[in-house]
Design an enzyme around this catalytic site. Structure first.
Site, short mmCIF file in Angstrom:
data_model
loop_
_atom_site.label_atom_id
_atom_site.label_comp_id
_atom_site.label_asym_id
_atom_site.label_seq_id
_atom_site.Cartn_x
_atom_site.Cartn_y
_atom_site.Cartn_z
CB CYS A 128 25.38 12.91 49.14
SG CYS A 128 26.27 11.37 49.02
CD GLU A 149 40.20 46.50 43.21
OE1 GLU A 149 39.16 45.82 43.27
OE2 GLU A 149 40.42 47.45 43.98
N PRO A 150 41.86 43.12 38.23
CG PRO A 150 43.37 42.73 36.48
CD PRO A 150 43.09 43.68 37.62
N GLY A 151 40.73 39.74 38.18
CA GLY A 151 40.98 38.40 38.69
C GLY A 151 40.75 37.40 37.58
CE1 TYR A 191 36.66 35.13 42.40
CE2 TYR A 191 36.44 35.21 40.00
CZ TYR A 191 36.71 35.85 41.20
OH TYR A 191 37.02 37.19 41.22
N GLY A 204 36.34 42.69 37.27
CA GLY A 204 35.04 42.40 36.66
C GLY A 204 35.04 42.12 35.18
N1 LLP Z 1 37.83 43.61 43.14
C1 LLP Z 1 36.85 43.39 44.02
C2 LLP Z 1 36.60 44.37 45.07
C3 LLP Z 1 36.07 42.22 43.93
O1 LLP Z 1 35.10 42.03 44.79
C4 LLP Z 1 36.35 41.29 42.91
C5 LLP Z 1 35.56 40.06 42.79
C6 LLP Z 1 37.40 41.56 42.02
C7 LLP Z 1 38.12 42.73 42.16
C8 LLP Z 1 37.77 40.63 40.91
O2 LLP Z 1 36.75 40.45 40.01
P1 LLP Z 1 37.00 39.67 38.63
O3 LLP Z 1 37.94 40.48 37.81
O4 LLP Z 1 37.55 38.35 38.96
O5 LLP Z 1 35.64 39.59 38.04
N2 LLP Z 1 32.82 33.64 42.66
C9 LLP Z 1 32.26 34.38 41.53
C10 LLP Z 1 32.92 35.72 41.34
C11 LLP Z 1 32.92 36.58 42.57
C12 LLP Z 1 33.66 37.87 42.37
C13 LLP Z 1 33.83 38.58 43.65
N3 LLP Z 1 34.59 39.79 43.56
C14 LLP Z 1 32.34 33.51 40.30
O6 LLP Z 1 32.84 32.40 40.38
O7 LLP Z 1 31.88 33.90 39.24
#
Ligand code: LLP
Length: 420
Positions: free
Chosen positions: A348, A279-281, A376, A245
């Site tokens: 479209c 859990e960083p993405g 994403y 997050g």
């Molecule tokens: N852990 C869990 C359980 C999650 O559901 C998520 C993201 C993450 C970790 C990683 O979160 P991050 O560090 O990337 O914020 N498609 C949306 C974001 C959806 C996130 C879903 N869960 C966008 O493009 O903004």
């Protein structure tokens, strides 16, 4: 016009945008457009930033595969020592195919099937982040049936507002994610009695693209309090998973300083004996990738001005879905004056807008880079309008490598047949 903001890995040299040492004009020439282009150095740097900021806590960093699950990116991160957060059996298969180790995998998600549970148990994942009572019971059954015990943590919903887009806020009471804070204690007592489970930790994930430390701290304090009460009740935990997050800069956001985040956690975790999981993405891959696209047409009417490009919402859906801002910059600068344009794709749908009212000096045939598209982006891509998904290229210093070839149109319908 000077660039407003260039993420790590990008520079403008002699008017041309480079990713690491490679001009993006060269990438377009070699691989065509649209394509996703990533900087390996930027990915490594972003991962190292976590490692260094959190060094004193020695956390298990589980990169969220959903942000970008390309095998080469997973491989690169696994080589850096990363673990992985997955939400499906498909993502587990990707991690294993990329050489990731199952014992560094946490399995999140509200709807795990029995088959996915069995796959993950047999692979030997580090932990299941369980999101409901029903899932907890099913997991115990599946594990018992296999003669195994599933390491579990409950994803507890701390009911804090992360102050982000409602579609990506996940820690509020009304969200489908996690178990209610008030129900969690009793559920842990049940988990401790179930034969197929090994109670390992506690988990939360409150949302995405968070740029304020306060909601993370509020969530941490709530779940830490629960962990303490569980320990006093004879249910000690081994780890605390704070989810992902952490937000990034897309436009003018001020992202959280990781060292501040680490300090806030360390102060509170001290003496708890709990290992930290993260859990960083987005924070790892978001700013390390861009979508390279070419202007097909300029459509300049008296009502509106559009740059119609060869990338579209099926390639990058964030602007359409969340009204998300991605900086759009020309690859080669022009001396002509900038004009306000909507950057749109060929799909479209009225909502197929990649950037609204952008000030750009462009001509037909010019290349544009849609920045901060590493997370994403490709992973949420689709084939809408029978559009093949784009190529993906990983740049590493002097080298460029195709890490996903452009889809061929025939691949889009290879699982379909016309009537005989
Ligand atoms: N852990 C869990 C359980 C999650 O559901 C998520 C993201 C993450 C970790 C990683 O979160 P991050 O560090 O990337 O914020 N498609 C949306 C974001 C959806 C996130 C879903 N869960 C966008 O493009 O903004």
């Amino acid at each position: 016009m000077p660039d407003h903001f260039l993420p790590d890995g990008l520079t403008r040299t002699d008017g041309t945008l480079h990713i690491e040492s490679i001009p993006l004009t060269q990438v377009a020439q070699e691989y065509g457009t649209p394509c996703y282009v990533y900087s390996a150095a930027a990915i490594r740097n972003a991962y190292r930033e976590f490692v260094e900021a959190f060094a004193a806590l020695d956390p298990l960093i589980c990169y969220a595969v959903k942000a970008n699950g390309n095998l080469s990116i997973l491989h690169l991160l696994s080589q850096q020592g990363s673990g992985f957060d997955i939400v499906s059996g498909g993502e587990l298969s990707r991690v294993l195919a990329a050489g990731g180790s199952a014992d560094k995998v946490v399995f999140s998600g509200v709807g795990k099937s029995a088959a996915e549970m069995a796959q993950a148990l047999q692979a030997g994942v580090h932990c299941f982040n369980v999101e409901s009572a029903a899932e907890l019971r099913r997991l115990s059954q599946v594990a018992s049936h296999l003669g195994l015990r599933a390491p579990v943590s409950l994803r507890v919903n701390p009911d804090v507002d992360p102050g982000t887009h409602p579609y990506i806020a996940t820690g509020l009471k009304e969200s489908k994610f996690g178990v209610a804070y008030a129900d969690a204690f009793a559920l842990y007592e049940e988990a401790a009695r179930l034969p197929g489970l090994d109670v390992a930790g506690i988990d939360c994930h409150i949302g995405s693209q968070i740029t304020d430390l306060a909601p993370f701290v509020a969530a941490l304090e709530k779940i830490l309090d629960l962990a303490n009460r569980l320990r006093n009740a004879g249910i000690p935990l081994r780890h605390l998973d704070l989810g992902g997050g952490v937000g990034i800069r897309y436009r003018d956001e001020t992202p959280i300083v990781l060292a501040d985040y680490a300090r806030a956690i360390a102060e509170r975790l001290q003496g708890s004996g709990l290992r930290l999981l993260l859990e960083p993405g987005r924070r790892i891959i978001g700013n390390a990738g861009l979508l390279l696209t070419r202007v097909e047409y300029l459509k300049l009417s008296s009502d509106h001005r559009f740059a119609i490009v060869d990338a579209a919402m099926n390639d990058l859906i964030r602007p359409s879905l969340y009204e998300a801002w991605h900086e759009i910059v020309p690859v080669s600068e022009r001396a002509s004056p900038a004009a306000l344009l909507d950057v749109v794709g060929p799909v479209c749908e009225t909502g197929d807008i990649l950037g609204r009212a952008r000030s750009l000096a462009v001509a037909e045939g010019d290349l544009l880079a849609i920045l901060s598209a590493g997370a994403y982006g490709a992973s949420m891509g689709s084939n809408y309008n029978a559009r093949p998904r784009p190529a993906e290229i990983l740049v590493d210093g002097q080298s460029t490598r195709l890490i996903r070839r452009r889809e061929a149109v025939e691949e889009l319908y290879r699982n379909e047949w016309p009537p005989a």
